[in-house]
Design a protein around this motif. Structure first.
Motif, PDB file in Angstrom:
ATOM      1  N   MET A 174     -10.791   4.376   9.110  1.00 24.02           N
ATOM      2  CA  MET A 174     -10.371   4.580   7.878  1.00 24.02           C
ATOM      3  C   MET A 174      -9.118   5.068   7.996  1.00 24.02           C
ATOM      4  SD  MET A 174     -11.507   2.774   5.790  1.00 24.02           S
ATOM      5  CE  MET A 174     -12.208   1.400   6.877  1.00 24.02           C
ATOM      6  N   ALA A 175      -8.945   6.348   9.520  1.00 26.00           N
ATOM      7  CA  ALA A 175      -7.949   6.993   9.707  1.00 26.00           C
ATOM      8  C   ALA A 175      -6.745   6.543  10.789  1.00 26.00           C
ATOM      9  CB  ALA A 175      -8.476   8.583  10.679  1.00 26.00           C
ATOM     10  N   ARG A 176      -6.722   5.048  10.586  1.00 26.13           N
ATOM     11  CA  ARG A 176      -5.404   4.558  11.111  1.00 26.13           C
ATOM     12  C   ARG A 176      -4.346   4.614   9.849  1.00 26.13           C
ATOM     13  NH1 ARG A 176      -9.548  -0.839  13.277  1.00 26.13           N
ATOM     14  NH2 ARG A 176      -9.937   1.001  15.142  1.00 26.13           N
ATOM     15  N   PRO A 177      -3.437   4.355  10.652  1.00 22.90           N
ATOM     16  CA  PRO A 177      -2.163   4.602   9.349  1.00 22.90           C
ATOM     17  C   PRO A 177      -2.591   3.740   8.117  1.00 22.90           C
ATOM     18  CG  PRO A 177      -1.610   5.091  11.568  1.00 22.90           C
ATOM     19  CD  PRO A 177      -2.661   4.053  12.015  1.00 22.90           C
ATOM     20  N   THR A 178      -2.839   1.834   8.848  1.00 25.02           N
ATOM     21  CA  THR A 178      -2.764   0.703   8.226  1.00 25.02           C
ATOM     22  C   THR A 178      -3.563   1.228   7.013  1.00 25.02           C
ATOM     23  OG1 THR A 178      -1.646   0.132   9.558  1.00 25.02           O
ATOM     24  CG2 THR A 178      -2.991  -1.345   8.018  1.00 25.02           C
ATOM     25  N   ALA A 179      -4.521   1.767   7.093  1.00 20.74           N
ATOM     26  CA  ALA A 179      -5.849   1.966   6.836  1.00 20.74           C
ATOM     27  C   ALA A 179      -6.073   2.387   5.175  1.00 20.74           C
ATOM     28  CB  ALA A 179      -7.353   1.643   7.096  1.00 20.74           C
ATOM     29  N   LEU A 180      -5.722   3.730   5.808  1.00 20.93           N
ATOM     30  CA  LEU A 180      -4.908   4.739   5.107  1.00 20.93           C
ATOM     31  C   LEU A 180      -3.625   4.700   3.782  1.00 20.93           C
ATOM     32  CD1 LEU A 180      -4.483   7.807   7.222  1.00 20.93           C
ATOM     33  CD2 LEU A 180      -6.407   7.749   5.803  1.00 20.93           C
ATOM     34  N   ALA A 181      -3.297   3.702   4.541  1.00 22.17           N
ATOM     35  CA  ALA A 181      -1.722   3.355   3.721  1.00 22.17           C
ATOM     36  C   ALA A 181      -2.485   2.156   2.443  1.00 22.17           C
ATOM     37  CB  ALA A 181      -0.492   2.561   3.821  1.00 22.17           C
ATOM     38  N   THR A 182      -3.667   1.860   3.052  1.00 19.87           N
ATOM     39  CA  THR A 182      -4.471   0.534   1.874  1.00 19.87           C
ATOM     40  C   THR A 182      -4.917   1.326   1.428  1.00 19.87           C
ATOM     41  OG1 THR A 182      -4.315  -1.041   3.614  1.00 19.87           O
ATOM     42  CG2 THR A 182      -5.960  -1.106   1.962  1.00 19.87           C
ATOM     43  N   GLN A 183      -5.864   2.536   1.757  1.00 18.66           N
ATOM     44  CA  GLN A 183      -6.496   3.082   0.756  1.00 18.66           C
ATOM     45  C   GLN A 183      -5.621   3.245  -0.076  1.00 18.66           C
ATOM     46  OE1 GLN A 183      -9.673   5.411   3.369  1.00 18.66           O
ATOM     47  NE2 GLN A 183      -9.093   4.926   3.617  1.00 18.66           N
ATOM     48  N   MET A 184      -4.825   4.479  -0.163  1.00 18.48           N
ATOM     49  CA  MET A 184      -3.353   4.824  -1.082  1.00 18.48           C
ATOM     50  C   MET A 184      -3.090   4.122  -2.433  1.00 18.48           C
ATOM     51  SD  MET A 184      -4.100   7.317   0.113  1.00 18.48           S
ATOM     52  CE  MET A 184      -5.069   8.841   1.410  1.00 18.48           C
ATOM     53  N   LEU A 185      -3.315   2.683  -1.559  1.00 13.50           N
ATOM     54  CA  LEU A 185      -2.243   1.877  -2.448  1.00 13.50           C
ATOM     55  C   LEU A 185      -3.305   1.273  -3.338  1.00 13.50           C
ATOM     56  CD1 LEU A 185       0.517  -0.364  -0.258  1.00 13.50           C
ATOM     57  CD2 LEU A 185       0.915   2.194  -2.541  1.00 13.50           C
ATOM     58  N   VAL A 186      -4.227   0.421  -2.856  1.00 12.33           N
ATOM     59  CA  VAL A 186      -5.665   0.413  -4.304  1.00 12.33           C
ATOM     60  C   VAL A 186      -5.709   1.266  -4.594  1.00 12.33           C
ATOM     61  CG1 VAL A 186      -7.825  -0.247  -3.901  1.00 12.33           C
ATOM     62  CG2 VAL A 186      -6.165  -1.095  -2.109  1.00 12.33           C
ATOM     63  N   ASP A 187      -5.871   2.445  -4.385  1.00 15.28           N
ATOM     64  CA  ASP A 187      -6.729   4.027  -5.055  1.00 15.28           C
ATOM     65  C   ASP A 187      -5.099   3.739  -6.563  1.00 15.28           C
ATOM     66  OD1 ASP A 187      -8.955   4.301  -4.245  1.00 15.28           O
ATOM     67  OD2 ASP A 187      -7.475   6.456  -3.289  1.00 15.28           O
ATOM     68  N   VAL A 188      -3.880   4.208  -6.345  1.00 16.09           N
ATOM     69  CA  VAL A 188      -2.792   4.071  -6.685  1.00 16.09           C
ATOM     70  C   VAL A 188      -3.033   2.378  -7.974  1.00 16.09           C
ATOM     71  CG1 VAL A 188      -0.255   3.797  -7.301  1.00 16.09           C
ATOM     72  CG2 VAL A 188      -1.447   4.942  -5.740  1.00 16.09           C
ATOM     73  N   PHE A 189      -3.319   0.919  -7.914  1.00 21.35           N
ATOM     74  CA  PHE A 189      -3.402   0.155  -8.766  1.00 21.35           C
ATOM     75  C   PHE A 189      -4.408   0.123 -10.061  1.00 21.35           C
ATOM     76  CE2 PHE A 189      -5.338  -3.804  -9.422  1.00 21.35           C
ATOM     77  CZ  PHE A 189      -3.997  -4.548 -10.097  1.00 21.35           C
ATOM     78  N   LEU A 190      -5.704   0.821  -8.407  1.00 21.03           N
ATOM     79  CA  LEU A 190      -6.615   1.107  -9.907  1.00 21.03           C
ATOM     80  C   LEU A 190      -6.518   2.089 -10.748  1.00 21.03           C
ATOM     81  CD1 LEU A 190      -9.751   0.230  -7.304  1.00 21.03           C
ATOM     82  CD2 LEU A 190      -9.046  -0.719  -9.380  1.00 21.03           C
ATOM     83  N   LEU A 191      -6.127   2.838 -10.923  1.00 20.38           N
ATOM     84  CA  LEU A 191      -5.491   4.318 -11.520  1.00 20.38           C
ATOM     85  C   LEU A 191      -4.676   3.685 -12.314  1.00 20.38           C
ATOM     86  CD1 LEU A 191      -6.329   7.198 -12.310  1.00 20.38           C
ATOM     87  CD2 LEU A 191      -4.046   7.896 -11.074  1.00 20.38           C
ATOM     88  N   GLY A 192      -3.585   3.180 -11.809  1.00 24.29           N
ATOM     89  CA  GLY A 192      -2.330   2.299 -12.820  1.00 24.29           C
ATOM     90  C   GLY A 192      -3.469   1.483 -14.463  1.00 24.29           C
ATOM     91  N   TRP A 193      -4.853   0.564 -13.288  1.00 24.96           N
ATOM     92  CA  TRP A 193      -5.411   0.032 -14.200  1.00 24.96           C
ATOM     93  C   TRP A 193      -6.465  -0.037 -15.311  1.00 24.96           C
ATOM     94  CZ3 TRP A 193      -6.215  -5.152 -14.890  1.00 24.96           C
ATOM     95  CH2 TRP A 193      -7.502  -5.974 -15.965  1.00 24.96           C
ATOM     96  N   MET A 194      -6.475   1.973 -15.369  1.00 22.33           N
ATOM     97  CA  MET A 194      -7.282   2.216 -15.590  1.00 22.33           C
ATOM     98  C   MET A 194      -6.923   2.762 -17.030  1.00 22.33           C
ATOM     99  SD  MET A 194     -11.154   3.149 -13.918  1.00 22.33           S
ATOM    100  CE  MET A 194     -11.600   3.327 -15.273  1.00 22.33           C
ATOM    101  N   LEU A 195      -5.091   3.553 -16.686  1.00 24.79           N
ATOM    102  CA  LEU A 195      -4.446   4.472 -17.440  1.00 24.79           C
ATOM    103  C   LEU A 195      -3.935   3.057 -18.587  1.00 24.79           C
ATOM    104  CD1 LEU A 195      -2.943   6.720 -14.592  1.00 24.79           C
ATOM    105  CD2 LEU A 195      -4.282   7.423 -16.835  1.00 24.79           C
ATOM    106  N   HIS A 196      -3.699   1.947 -17.940  1.00 30.31           N
ATOM    107  CA  HIS A 196      -3.246   0.813 -18.671  1.00 30.31           C
ATOM    108  C   HIS A 196      -4.004   1.167 -20.404  1.00 30.31           C
ATOM    109  CE1 HIS A 196      -0.961  -2.794 -20.377  1.00 30.31           C
ATOM    110  NE2 HIS A 196      -1.326  -3.420 -20.379  1.00 30.31           N
ATOM    111  N   HIS A 197      -5.441   0.944 -19.729  1.00 31.59           N
ATOM    112  CA  HIS A 197      -6.288   0.240 -20.713  1.00 31.59           C
ATOM    113  C   HIS A 197      -6.891   1.528 -21.299  1.00 31.59           C
ATOM    114  CE1 HIS A 197      -6.597  -2.702 -18.012  1.00 31.59           C
ATOM    115  NE2 HIS A 197      -6.636  -4.072 -19.153  1.00 31.59           N
ATOM    116  N   ALA A 198      -5.967   2.410 -21.330  1.00 32.35           N
ATOM    117  CA  ALA A 198      -6.837   3.537 -21.985  1.00 32.35           C
ATOM    118  C   ALA A 198      -5.650   4.699 -22.290  1.00 32.35           C
ATOM    119  CB  ALA A 198      -7.876   5.422 -21.120  1.00 32.35           C
ATOM    120  N   GLY A 199      -3.859   4.192 -23.190  1.00 32.95           N
ATOM    121  CA  GLY A 199      -3.199   4.837 -23.703  1.00 32.95           C
ATOM    122  C   GLY A 199      -1.849   5.075 -22.971  1.00 32.95           C
TER     123      GLY A 199
END
Length: 655
Positions: A174-199
């Motif tokens: 998980m400390a590899r740059p590719t894995a870390l970047a993937t985690q961050m982008l997935v979190d951003v997408f899921l956060l945007g998904w939930m914000l979009h359905h909550a105002g």
């Protein structure tokens, strides 16, 4: 992205079982806290509802539900932080950092790996917080549109599933740059998904995008961070545009009175652009700060490496020294020692110089450490049969402050032996002069006394009392002559005149000499030759006879009530022969076994203390040894071991 973080030196990951236990404990704690608060509300609702108007009840219930969820989440967050903060503190310890071998000069360390583990724990806290908000928003009085309930729970499930997947993998992956970047982008997408359905972007929880950018700046290298933050900002702008233009309008949020409130496009655009600007600004600030900290860390790592190299060089230098070297702090605690000191004291129970010094010397040493005045302290340490003289030197820094003291233990065994030899030589010289004077001054008077006393005794009847008096005079005169003779023999030992002699003949002569003395003392003598019946050796027969007769007489005198005297010759090997004189007397105490060979030391009332000293000197002149031990049957056992010798060995004359 850089692949510099793909190779880590070793795996120090937190076991998955620990993460699972922490997560299970957090969920259980959240549920228990939430249930306890709800039970408390059931008790207090009757009192509170009576004081509220019907219009205030919905607002109160909404505030109570939010407070309950946030309280349970706060308790859970404290629990998880308590479980994971010690790991973070240990990982940030500079002494635990180990550079990772990578490409392009990567500065990844175990600190980053441990930091990733801690970030995963924070992600679980965020997931629980999001779940708590969704529980409040979708249960009881629903605060979101009906069509948004399923997407929100779908987002919570996706958060749980993704974090569980991340936790199952080893932290070095998980400390590899590719894995870390993937985690961050997935979190951003899921956060945007939930914000979009909550105002949409006007939802206050859009600030999580900022938190996400800060974590990204901390966890990733600058180049990777710029790419991920740029993608995050682009995603926020894209989401803002599709919501503000009405292409994909966000789900509404229910206000008081269950009214569905939809944000206007201008408000969505302003909120989205504001969040984007904050994300970029915070990422840039944190990235700059993280870069400075990385440089500081790399500088500290280089300085630590240089310090360790200097310490290793210093250690290798002092390890080459034969002297014992120990460096102590002002309290006497040992900070550095060489191999000679480690061999001298393999274990240091006290951790300071009390391991090698007595209490009195230790107190004087502490006074030396704390006082700049002169101190003469040179104790002698006895280690492994060697003698070491300990000397001390103060160690001060550039400002003159005391840093510690260096103790150097120098081997002075040969020096002490030479001093003892010189003292012995000086004493021998004094004894020689004294013996010569005594021989010159006393021999003639003593001879005259003995001669005239003997003549007087012959002319006096035996029953006369005067005969007893003259006999006493005669015995004391003979004792004085013996003392003078012993002094002369000790002071003027001649070198052995070696010649071939038969061992049997030597022992027979000794036996005949001692036989009459043994009969008077009721001592039974036994003679034995063990493998030395026909043995021959090169030696001085007169001196060897003197040694054996002296040992035999001492043994007879040690048995005043009778006993057994054994005289043996034993072949030790092809080059050495031993003569053993054993008695059945009281023996020699262990504390006296070396002292009896010292000149003028005697345990007998009328002894001169020179017989055994002369005997040992004669044996040593024959390149042999004389020792005393306990006999198996009781009594003392004197063993004379001498080489047989193939030919006479020239000896230098003793002065």
């Amino acid at each position: 992205m850089s692949a510099s973080g793909d190779a880590l030196t070793r795996d120090v990951t937190v076991p998955p079982s620990r993460s699972v236990r922490a997560l299970a404990g957090a969920l259980g704690l959240w549920a228990i806290t939430y249930a306890a608060l709800q039970f408390l509300y059931v008790i207090t609702d009757r009192v509170l509802f009576d004081r509220l108007t019907p219009e205030q009840v919905p607002t109160f219930l909404q505030a109570r539900d939010v407070a309950t969820a946030l309280s349970a989440t706060a308790v859970t967050m404290v629990y998880l932080l308590w479980r994971w903060v010690p790991s973070l503190r240990a990982s940030l310890n500079p002494s635990s950092t180990i550079p990772v071998v990578g490409v392009q000069g990567s500065s990844h360390t175990l600190v980053q790996q441990r930091l990733v583990e801690w970030i995963v724990a924070l992600r679980w806290i965020a997931v629980l917080a999001v779940a708590a908000v969704v529980v409040v928003a979708t249960t009881g009085r629903v605060r979101v549109a009906d069509e948004a309930v399923f997407p929100l729970w779908l987002g919570v499930a996706a958060f749980f599933a993704f974090n569980a997947l991340v936790s199952l993998f080893a932290s070095e992956r998980m400390a590899r740059p590719t894995a870390l970047a993937t985690q961050m982008l997935v979190d951003v997408f899921l956060l945007g998904w939930m914000l979009h359905h909550a105002g949409g972007m006007t939802n206050p929880f859009a600030g999580f995008f900022v938190f996400q950018s800060v974590i990204t700046a901390i966890a990733l290298e600058p180049r990777d961070n710029h790419v991920v933050v740029g993608l995050e900002a682009a995603f926020i702008v894209l989401l803002t545009l599709v919501e503000a233009t009405g292409l994909v309008p966000p789900a509404c949020v229910r206000g008081l009175g269950d009214v569905c409130m939809v944000s206007e496009g201008l408000h969505l655009l302003a909120a989205g652009l504001g969040v984007t600007a904050t994300v970029v600004a915070c990422a840039a600030f944190v990235n700059t700060l993280a870069g400075a900290l990385r440089q500081e860390r790399d500088g500290l790592s280089s300085a630590r490496s240089a310090l360790m190299a200097e310490q290793a060089k210093l250690q290798s230098i002092i390890d080459c020294m034969a002297d014992v070297v120990i460096f102590v702090d002002p309290h006497g605690k040992v900070l550095l020692r060489n191999q000679a000191a480690a061999r001298a004291w393999p274990t240091q129970d006290h951790g300071d110089l009390r391991v090698c010094h007595s209490t009195a010397i230790w107190n004087r040493l502490l006074a030396k450490l704390m006082n700049c005045g002169p101190h003469e302290l040179h104790p002698i340490l006895n280690l492994g049969g060697r003698s070491f003289e300990a000397t001390y030197a103060r160690v001060c820094d550039a400002q003159g402050a005391l840093r510690g003291v260096v103790m150097v233990g120098r081997d002075v065994t040969e020096r002490l032996q030479q001093q003892a030899w010189r003292m012995q030589e000086e004493r021998m010289a004094v004894v020689g002069k004294l013996a010569a004077s005594l021989a010159h001054e006393l021999n003639n008077p003593l001879g005259a006394i003995a001669l005239f006393t003997q003549q007087a005794i012959k002319r006096i009847p035996v029953e006369d009392t005067l005969a007893d008096y003259l006999g006493t005079v005669m015995r004391n005169a003979n004792q004085c002559k013996k003392i003078v003779r012993d002094l002369l023999e000790y002071a003027r030992q001649r070198p052995p005149e070696r010649r071939d002699l038969a061992v049997r003949d030597l022992l027979d002569d000794v036996f005949r000499t001692l036989e009459c003395h043994a009969q008077r003392a009721r001592v039974d003598m036994r003679l034995a030759l063990d493998g030395a019946t026909d043995a021959h050796m090169f030696g001085d027969p007169d001196q060897l006879r003197q040694v054996l007769v002296n040992l035999g007489l001492n043994a007879i005198e040690a048995m005043p009530d009778g006993g057994m005297l054994f005289i043996r010759a034993r072949a030790r090997d092809a080059q050495h022969l031993s003569f053993e004189v054993q008695d059945t007397g009281p023996g020699v105490p262990e504390s006296e076994r070396e002292r009896i060979f010292s000149a003028f030391h005697t345990t007998k009332a009328q002894g001169t203390g020179l017989g055994l000293a002369v005997a040992r000197d004669i044996v040593q002149a024959h390149d042999g040894s004389l020792v005393v031990t306990d006999a198996p049957e009781g009594g003392a056992l004197f063993t004379v071991t001498v080489p047989l010798g193939a030919q006479p060995k020239p000896q230098e004359a003793h002065t």
